[in-house]
Scaffold this motif. Structure first.
Motif, PDB file in Angstrom:
ATOM      1  N   ARG A 140      10.395  27.073  28.034  1.00 43.50           N
ATOM      2  CA  ARG A 140      10.157  27.362  26.939  1.00 43.50           C
ATOM      3  C   ARG A 140       8.403  27.446  26.616  1.00 43.50           C
ATOM      4  N   ARG A 172      18.896  19.217  32.236  1.00 43.18           N
ATOM      5  CA  ARG A 172      18.925  20.899  32.072  1.00 43.18           C
ATOM      6  C   ARG A 172      18.228  21.154  30.797  1.00 43.18           C
ATOM      7  N   SER A 173      18.413  20.335  29.654  1.00 44.60           N
ATOM      8  CA  SER A 173      17.841  20.662  28.447  1.00 44.60           C
ATOM      9  C   SER A 173      16.307  20.399  28.666  1.00 44.60           C
ATOM     10  N   SER A 176      14.543  21.046  31.338  1.00 47.53           N
ATOM     11  CA  SER A 176      14.151  22.115  31.997  1.00 47.53           C
ATOM     12  C   SER A 176      13.890  23.354  31.326  1.00 47.53           C
ATOM     13  N   VAL A 177      14.489  23.606  30.264  1.00 49.83           N
ATOM     14  CA  VAL A 177      14.724  24.574  29.480  1.00 49.83           C
ATOM     15  C   VAL A 177      13.669  24.474  28.659  1.00 49.83           C
ATOM     16  N   TYR A 178      13.406  23.305  28.023  1.00 49.80           N
ATOM     17  CA  TYR A 178      12.139  22.891  27.046  1.00 49.80           C
ATOM     18  C   TYR A 178      10.924  23.182  27.664  1.00 49.80           C
ATOM     19  N   SER A 204      17.862  32.899  33.652  1.00 50.28           N
ATOM     20  CA  SER A 204      18.635  31.758  34.205  1.00 50.28           C
ATOM     21  C   SER A 204      19.397  32.236  35.346  1.00 50.28           C
ATOM     22  N   VAL A 257      12.156  23.850  37.163  1.00 51.01           N
ATOM     23  CA  VAL A 257      12.109  25.585  36.829  1.00 51.01           C
ATOM     24  C   VAL A 257      11.595  26.265  38.140  1.00 51.01           C
ATOM     25  N   THR A 309      15.101  29.040  34.748  1.00 50.88           N
ATOM     26  CA  THR A 309      16.077  27.881  35.002  1.00 50.88           C
ATOM     27  C   THR A 309      17.376  27.852  35.662  1.00 50.88           C
ATOM     28  N   HIS A 353      12.183  34.355  29.787  1.00 44.89           N
ATOM     29  CA  HIS A 353      12.982  33.030  30.460  1.00 44.89           C
ATOM     30  C   HIS A 353      14.141  33.623  30.722  1.00 44.89           C
ATOM     31  N   SER A 359      21.981  34.756  33.685  1.00 46.96           N
ATOM     32  CA  SER A 359      21.629  35.615  32.438  1.00 46.96           C
ATOM     33  C   SER A 359      21.564  37.077  32.450  1.00 46.96           C
ATOM     34  N   SER A 376      21.337  28.021  35.841  1.00 50.75           N
ATOM     35  CA  SER A 376      22.628  28.161  35.059  1.00 50.75           C
ATOM     36  C   SER A 376      23.753  28.331  35.920  1.00 50.75           C
TER      37      SER A 376
END
Length: 394
Positions: free
Chosen positions: A311, A303-304, A306-308, A330, A344, A255, A328, A261, A257
């Motif tokens: 996951r 973005r929330s 996308s993260v959901y 970023s 994603v 995702t 996962h 990461s 960021s």
């Protein structure tokens, strides 16, 4: 890119050979072909590149022909750039000037030849060449481009709209596997398979950013998701890992960021973000920081989501295929920058790993991967689909 037999696609001009000669003062680039074509030559800076645009041609050149340069040309590559247009992109060692361009007709057993002579130039001369190229392209686009190239799709409010984005394409082949598999072909085939799986459910409207071997700029990929008002954007890749990460393997979900990461994510984002440079596209300026509070809230919400979805996808993939450690991750992928579309990027595997390459071309593995991704999509949209099913009884 695979060679094309000289007799195939005879309706297109065929380029049968190419070579570079000279030194760092004067360099000659030659294309052998079966008939005369009219080139359009332009230049781009940062980094220094020379572009030769041609009508669509069939390249019958060995793959390794595009891997070496000489003199003022550090490297060069070729391929389909857009519908009806082929392109040769040269990476230059510094600023140059096109001294002359000429075409030699076929004589006896010698093919026709397009010759481009380059000489060393000042940075100021090259900048002037770039500006002239830009002005010429702008004038050409005004007279030849349609009024609008925006995409439209029937928007069924009851059906979520999903955009699948096979990476690379055309002149940008992406990564090359240990045994020669091309990323652009692998991800296109997989995107079509995933589309079939999702279409079978009848629950979604699924669109592809490309359905053939055509190059699509990164910004245009983002625009497609926005113009179609997509509810989910999935960019599909199969990269090659560099900088000491040779043994990385397994599927990974990324995702966006502002800060990567980890180092692998940062390296991959940097590599993927070079796609436009590879294809000889002028880089668009990055959008300025969002200042409107509503847009900022929309971006945070996107973005929330996308993260959901990331996951959810990782959870489905765990029982179906091998995943990389910490699957996962970023980073700042340009293709994921839509502020209004959950997005994603999925690395199916890493072509730099021979085991992953074998899986990526395996029908059995691809079916398992596509099934798992389809299940993740079902899980992501389950609340919306449940509301749709319940609506008639209310």
């Amino acid at each position: 890119m695979l060679p094309v037999a000289a007799g195939a696609q005879s309706q297109k001009p065929v380029i049968t050979g190419a070579r570079v000669a000279g030194d760092d003062t004067r360099t000659r680039f030659v294309l052998d072909m079966d008939r005369q074509v009219t080139p359009a030559i332009s230049a781009l800076a940062s980094p220094y590149r020379l572009i030769i645009d041609l009508p669509e041609v069939a390249f019958s050149i060995a793959t390794d022909s595009g891997k070496t340069g000489r003199g003022l040309i550090a490297d060069w590559r070729f391929g389909l750039f857009a519908v009806g247009k082929s392109r040769v992109v040269m990476d230059l060692t510094g600023p140059v000037k096109v001294d002359k361009t000429f075409f030699l007709p076929a004589v006896d057993d010698q093919p026709a030849r397009l010759v481009v002579d380059l000489v060393r130039a000042s940075a100021e001369d090259f900048d002037e060449f770039v500006e002239t190229s830009r002005a010429r392209k702008a004038k050409s686009s005004k007279t030849s481009a349609p009024k609008s190239d925006k995409l439209t799709a029937e928007k069924d409010s009851d059906k979520p709209l999903i955009v699948l984005d096979p990476g690379h394409g055309g002149i940008d082949s992406g990564a090359t596997g240990v045994d020669g598999a091309l990323e652009k072909a692998i991800v296109l085939d997989f995107a079509k398979l995933l589309k079939e799986k999702l279409d079978e459910s009848g629950l979604y409207n699924v669109q592809l950013t490309r359905d053939d071997d055509t190059f699509i700029p990164l910004l245009r990929r983002v625009e497609i998701g926005h113009e179609l008002e997509a509810d989910l954007f999935i960019s599909i890749h199969a990269d090659s890992v560099r900088r000491g990460q040779k043994f990385a393997r397994g599927a990974t979900v990324y995702t966006i960021s502002d800060k990567a990461s980890d180092q692998l994510a940062e390296d991959l984002a940097a590599s993927e973000n070079m796609s436009d440079v590879i294809a000889g596209v002028e880089l668009a300026e990055e959008p300025t920081e969002v200042t409107d509070i509503l847009l900022d809230l929309a971006r945070r919400e996107t973005r929330s989501f996308s993260v959901y979805f990331a996951r959810t996808l990782v959870s489905e993939l765990e029982s179906a295929v091998r995943l990389i450690n910490n699957p996962h991750r970023s980073a700042g992928f340009r293709v994921l920058r839509a502020h209004d579309v959950p997005s994603v990027l999925v690395e199916l595997g890493y072509l730099s790993n021979e085991h992953d390459e074998k899986l990526l071309i395996s029908d059995e593995w691809r079916a398992r991967m596509a099934n798992a991704m389809a299940e993740a999509v079902h899980g992501f949209f389950r609340p919306r689909l449940a509301r749709r099913q319940a609506a008639p009884s209310q």
